[in-house]
Design a protein around this motif. Structure first.
Motif, PDB file in Angstrom:
ATOM      1  N   LEU A 174      30.646  39.534  32.876  1.00  0.00           N
ATOM      2  CA  LEU A 174      30.532  38.482  33.881  1.00  0.00           C
ATOM      3  C   LEU A 174      29.114  38.329  34.415  1.00  0.00           C
ATOM      4  O   LEU A 174      28.828  37.367  35.145  1.00  0.00           O
ATOM      5  CB  LEU A 174      31.466  38.799  35.056  1.00  0.00           C
ATOM      6  N   VAL A 179      31.509  32.010  37.088  1.00  0.00           N
ATOM      7  CA  VAL A 179      32.820  32.410  36.578  1.00  0.00           C
ATOM      8  C   VAL A 179      33.924  31.721  37.364  1.00  0.00           C
ATOM      9  O   VAL A 179      33.903  31.685  38.605  1.00  0.00           O
ATOM     10  CB  VAL A 179      32.990  33.944  36.668  1.00  0.00           C
ATOM     11  N   ALA A 192      38.435  38.734  39.872  1.00  0.00           N
ATOM     12  CA  ALA A 192      37.637  37.937  40.810  1.00  0.00           C
ATOM     13  C   ALA A 192      36.750  38.840  41.666  1.00  0.00           C
ATOM     14  O   ALA A 192      35.578  38.514  41.927  1.00  0.00           O
ATOM     15  CB  ALA A 192      38.551  37.091  41.690  1.00  0.00           C
ATOM     16  N   ALA A 195      33.926  40.021  39.527  1.00  0.00           N
ATOM     17  CA  ALA A 195      32.974  38.935  39.323  1.00  0.00           C
ATOM     18  C   ALA A 195      32.105  38.716  40.550  1.00  0.00           C
ATOM     19  O   ALA A 195      30.917  38.394  40.431  1.00  0.00           O
ATOM     20  CB  ALA A 195      33.725  37.654  38.969  1.00  0.00           C
ATOM     21  N   SER A 196      32.674  38.922  41.729  1.00  0.00           N
ATOM     22  CA  SER A 196      31.916  38.668  42.961  1.00  0.00           C
ATOM     23  C   SER A 196      30.706  39.583  43.093  1.00  0.00           C
ATOM     24  O   SER A 196      29.767  39.270  43.831  1.00  0.00           O
ATOM     25  CB  SER A 196      32.826  38.823  44.179  1.00  0.00           C
ATOM     26  N   ALA A 199      28.710  38.338  38.897  1.00  0.00           N
ATOM     27  CA  ALA A 199      28.422  36.958  38.514  1.00  0.00           C
ATOM     28  C   ALA A 199      27.491  36.292  39.523  1.00  0.00           C
ATOM     29  O   ALA A 199      27.323  36.759  40.653  1.00  0.00           O
ATOM     30  CB  ALA A 199      29.732  36.174  38.415  1.00  0.00           C
ATOM     31  N   THR A 202      31.406  32.971  41.854  1.00  0.00           N
ATOM     32  CA  THR A 202      32.790  33.275  41.486  1.00  0.00           C
ATOM     33  C   THR A 202      33.732  32.304  42.179  1.00  0.00           C
ATOM     34  O   THR A 202      33.740  32.208  43.414  1.00  0.00           O
ATOM     35  CB  THR A 202      33.171  34.711  41.873  1.00  0.00           C
ATOM     36  N   VAL A 285      33.634  35.184  46.915  1.00  0.00           N
ATOM     37  CA  VAL A 285      34.644  34.511  46.090  1.00  0.00           C
ATOM     38  C   VAL A 285      34.997  33.226  46.817  1.00  0.00           C
ATOM     39  O   VAL A 285      35.239  33.235  48.024  1.00  0.00           O
ATOM     40  CB  VAL A 285      35.902  35.378  45.886  1.00  0.00           C
TER      41      VAL A 285
END
Length: 440
Positions: A174, A179, A192, A195-196, A199, A202, A285
């Motif tokens: 990621l 994402v 998620a 990813a936070s 990425a 997110t 997120v």
């Protein structure tokens, strides 16, 4: 018991291992076929067909997950990671000497019912074809192996990379990307959160609202609180109490930008996450509703907003696949198959299923109880009611499940504590039927 029954078990994940042990305990002759090169099923990180990712942990607490006859170490955390769980299952095999019954790297290709009531199981292995004829078959191949993508697919042509959560392994996939995670289950929340941190942006898209439960409530693992209530109260009353507790402690999901759940708590599989709500409140997120369409790398959502993304991760669940069985035995599909007590096929004596359930809690204690029921039946200690009574019970269970869970796989749904208690009562009732039959 007379001549020991010959039994084939398909799968050496938690369900299959519990079945092998229970059958071995009653003296059955058992062989277990496992397609991969090690036991543990979905908990074996990196194994073929395993959906495990590096940050995966239990979403049910240790005390509510462990097998009754193989407790998890008391010095473990309340929510162990996949490495500990996979090791726990391997230790289970070693402790009870189950390895001699398990044929690794054997993929079951076909299960056939014979005219004399026996079953033939044909598998392919490292040394070529293998075939056994047995009195009974335990299907324990799991239902988190075949990814399910949205059908029909969304309008438009997508140029962003796409993957299913089944293929997610860790945050490095990621890093530096925009994402979009799609789904409201436990995997979606975990990914998620990952990813936070990795990425550049997110997004989390939920078509329908879910109740997000923190892993701790009132200083205790949250599933222990509902378990205490389940032993005393009907689910509707538990629902009101649990929703009040959630609203008081973490608030309504809409406070975090998530859609409002259309169903009450305990009417879907619980979604547990300590990290998601915090990441939402910090803006790391961003919540989005369902997807309306896709155009290149731009995704339009049902509220009219559009965002550009590099990667879409579909956390949209799995198909139940039992490819080795005659489709005539599965009716409208394995996920809607009426099974007596979610275990016994009423129209095919000797065909049983362990683990074909979706529970409000952990799977391990449930598959252990199901396995003991199968073993008791094959040992002659538990008698089934006649087929018509089995079918009537299946119809009644389906009506009750549909009333509670709607059309989301009602044939597979069980309330963890209620179902465990039901299996205990069923074992006792079947023992009385067996004794009465022996008396006659």
């Amino acid at each position: 018991m007379g001549v020991p029954p010959q039994v084939a078990v398909i799968g050496a994940g938690a369900a299959g291992l519990a079945a092998v042990k229970a059958l071995r305990d009653v003296g059955a002759s058992v062989v277990c076929f496992e397609a991969t090169d090690q036991v543990g099923g979905l908990w074996v990180y990196g194994a073929p067909e395993s959906p495990a990712y590096r940050t995966l942990h239990l979403n049910t607490s240790r005390g509510r997950t462990q097998f009754a006859d193989h407790p998890m170490p008391t010095d473990w955390p309340d929510y162990p990671d996949h490495t500990r769980v996979a090791g726990y299952l391997a230790d289970y095999v070693d402790r009870f000497g189950l390895g001699e019954h398990i044929r690794l790297r054997h993929t079951v290709e076909r299960v056939t019912r014979n005219q004399d009531g026996t079953w033939t199981v044909a598998a392919s292995g490292p040394d070529g074809p293998a075939e056994v004829t047995v009195d009974a078959v335990v299907v324990a191949n799991g239902h988190n192996r075949v990814p399910k993508l949205p059908e029909p697919s969304y309008a438009g042509t997508c140029t962003a990379e796409q993957m299913h959560s089944h293929d997610y392994r860790g945050p490095e996939q990621l890093a530096g990307r925009r994402v979009l995670v799609v789904g409201g289950g436990n995997s979606a929340m975990d990914i998620a959160v990952d990813a936070s941190y990795a990425a550049t942006r997110t997004l989390l898209s939920l078509r329908r609202g879910v109740w997000v439960v923190p892993k701790y409530l009132l200083g205790r693992p949250s599933d222990t609180l509902n378990g205490a209530l389940a032993r005393r109260l009907p689910w509707r009353l538990r629902q009101r109490i649990s929703q009040t507790m959630l609203s008081t402690t973490v608030g309504n999901p809409t406070r975090y930008g998530l859609p409002a759940p259309r169903h009450g708590f305990l009417q879907d599989h619980p979604t547990l996450s300590d990290g998601l709500l915090s990441r939402l409140t910090h803006g790391d997120v961003e919540a989005r509703p369902g997807i309306a369409s896709v155009d290149g790398d731009r995704v339009e959502f049902t509220d009219g907003r559009t965002d550009s993304v590099d990667l879409i991760i579909w956390c949209t669940g799995y198909r139940v696949a039992v490819p080795f069985l005659d489709p005539a035995l599965l009716g409208d599909g394995a996920d809607s198959l009426p099974l007596y007590r979610h275990v016994f096929h009423p129209d095919a004596p000797g065909l049983t299923f362990v683990g074909l359930v979706q529970s409000t809690g952990s799977a391990f204690p449930l598959v252990e109880a199901q396995a003991k029921l199968v073993a008791a039946h094959l040992a002659g200690r538990y008698a089934l009611p006649d087929p018509e009574r089995q079918r009537a019970a299946c119809r009644a269970d389906l009506r009750a499940a549909t009333a509670r869970w709607g059309q989301r796989r009602p044939a597979m749904r069980v309330d963890f504590d209620v179902y465990l208690a039901e299996l205990t009562r069923e074992l006792a009732a079947g023992a009385r039927r067996a004794a009465a039959g022996a008396g006659r």
